[in-house]
Design an enzyme around this catalytic site. Structure first.
Site, short mmCIF file in Angstrom:
data_model
loop_
_atom_site.label_atom_id
_atom_site.label_comp_id
_atom_site.label_asym_id
_atom_site.label_seq_id
_atom_site.Cartn_x
_atom_site.Cartn_y
_atom_site.Cartn_z
CE LYS A 13 0.85 1.67 4.24
NZ LYS A 13 1.66 2.86 4.42
CG ASP A 158 -0.92 0.28 7.80
OD1 ASP A 158 -1.75 1.17 8.09
OD2 ASP A 158 0.30 0.49 7.74
#
Ligand code: C5P
Length: 321
Positions: A13, A158
């Protein structure tokens, strides 16, 4: 032959926006962030076994803990607990209906890394998300994506995003997700890997130190960024990229200033430190421009290596072996 092994692949990401509020009493920082999954993948294979174990191979493998602290193993344990709470019994079998060796539903996790470790790309969280998706299949547990996200949120800030992928707004510690309304456009990125890691907690501490006694407001979603994403406008997106962790990452790793400057000089639409760094990301106009940027950045010697990646891509998903 019976199947007792499942493989999932999972993307890195980047954060298109990372707005950080003041530290909370639990030590975390309240965030508003826009996550974006890019086409740089780790692969995680889980095999029914007598006990839990993990092996790591590939990019930076020697820096990943291969013990109980490994985030993928923590994810395996968290999923096992969630299933035990739901069913009243622990998951017992592999895909072929047999228990692992010795009758216990242990899992041997094998991680193949391409996402650099401690690079600001949530590689460890990605591996945890892949382990959740793979074990969910191995154990035929049939948790929904939103159930998996709830377990993921307990493993790390995350991890839930790595389950979902795409482009999403994260709030809280980053684990509360809302899918972002975006035009179906593919963006072309260049990622520049740095020589060495940055510790995420240390970067947050440096941010607090740099802010000192200054009043810090609650973080807010960038209207410019969301407008650019809705329009699918790469030029506006490049101009709207922002990251509150960039200043502390640069303070701790000053060489990144040169990397960012080189990317801007070669015409990147936007240049930003990724998450807590030290990876730098550059938005290109198209695939060809991304290749030109990648070649130019390599030639300048301002980073260890570069890769091209596109986004957004889906989150952790099973792959056939
Ligand atoms: O949740 P995760 O384990 O990925 O976070 C790693 C570290 O990053 C935390 O221990 C904390 O120091 C810092 N962090 C933070 N605020 C967040 C997310 C992470 O301070 N929202």
């Amino acid at each position: 032959m019976s199947v007792t092994s499942v493989t999932a692949r999972v993307p890195a990401k980047i954060n298109l926006q990372l707005a950080v509020g003041p530290p909370r009493p639990d030590g975390y920082h309240g965030l508003v962030t826009v996550f974006h999954a890019v086409s740089l993948f780790d692969e995680v294979t889980v095999v029914a076994a007598r006990g839990d174990s993990v092996t790591v191979a590939g990019e930076g493998a020697e820096h990943v803990p291969a013990d109980g602290d490994n985030l993928a193993l923590r994810a395996v344990r968290a999923l096992r607990e969630a299933i035990t709470d739901r069913d009243g019994v622990a998951p017992e079998t592999g895909l072929d209906g047999r228990a692992g060796e010795g009758g216990r539903a242990g899992v041997a996790v094998a991680i193949r890394k391409r996402i650099p470790v401690a690079g600001g790309l949530a590689g460890g969280s990605a591996d945890a998300a892949a382990a959740l998706v793979a074990c969910n299949a191995l154990w035929r547990a049939e948790l929904s994506q939103s159930d998996l996200c709830e377990v993921a949120g307990r493993v790390g800030s995350d991890v839930a995003f790595a389950v979902v992928g795409g482009t999403a707004v994260g709030r809280g510690r980053g684990e509360q997700l809302t899918q972002a309304l975006v035009a179906p456009v593919t963006y072309h990125w260049v990622l520049a890997f740095a020589d060495g890691p940055l510790s995420t907690p240390a970067v947050y501490r440096t941010l607090d130190r740099l802010r000192g006694d200054a009043a810090v407001g609650e973080p807010e979603l960038s209207a410019e960024l969301m407008t650019a994403l809705r329009a699918g406008d790469a030029v506006r997106l490049g101009a709207a990229l922002s990251n509150d962790l960039q200043a502390p990452a640069l303070a701790m790793f000053p060489a990144l200033g040169k990397t960012l400057a080189a990317g801007r000089e070669f015409g990147a639409l936007g240049a930003l430190v990724s998450g807590s760094g030290p990876t730098c990301l550059f938005l290109a106009r198209d695939d060809r421009h991304a290749t030109d940027l990648a070649v130019a950045l390599s030639g300048e010697g301002v980073c260890r290596s570069v890769v091209k990646a596109t986004g957004a891509v889906p989150g952790a998903s099973l792959i056939a072996r």
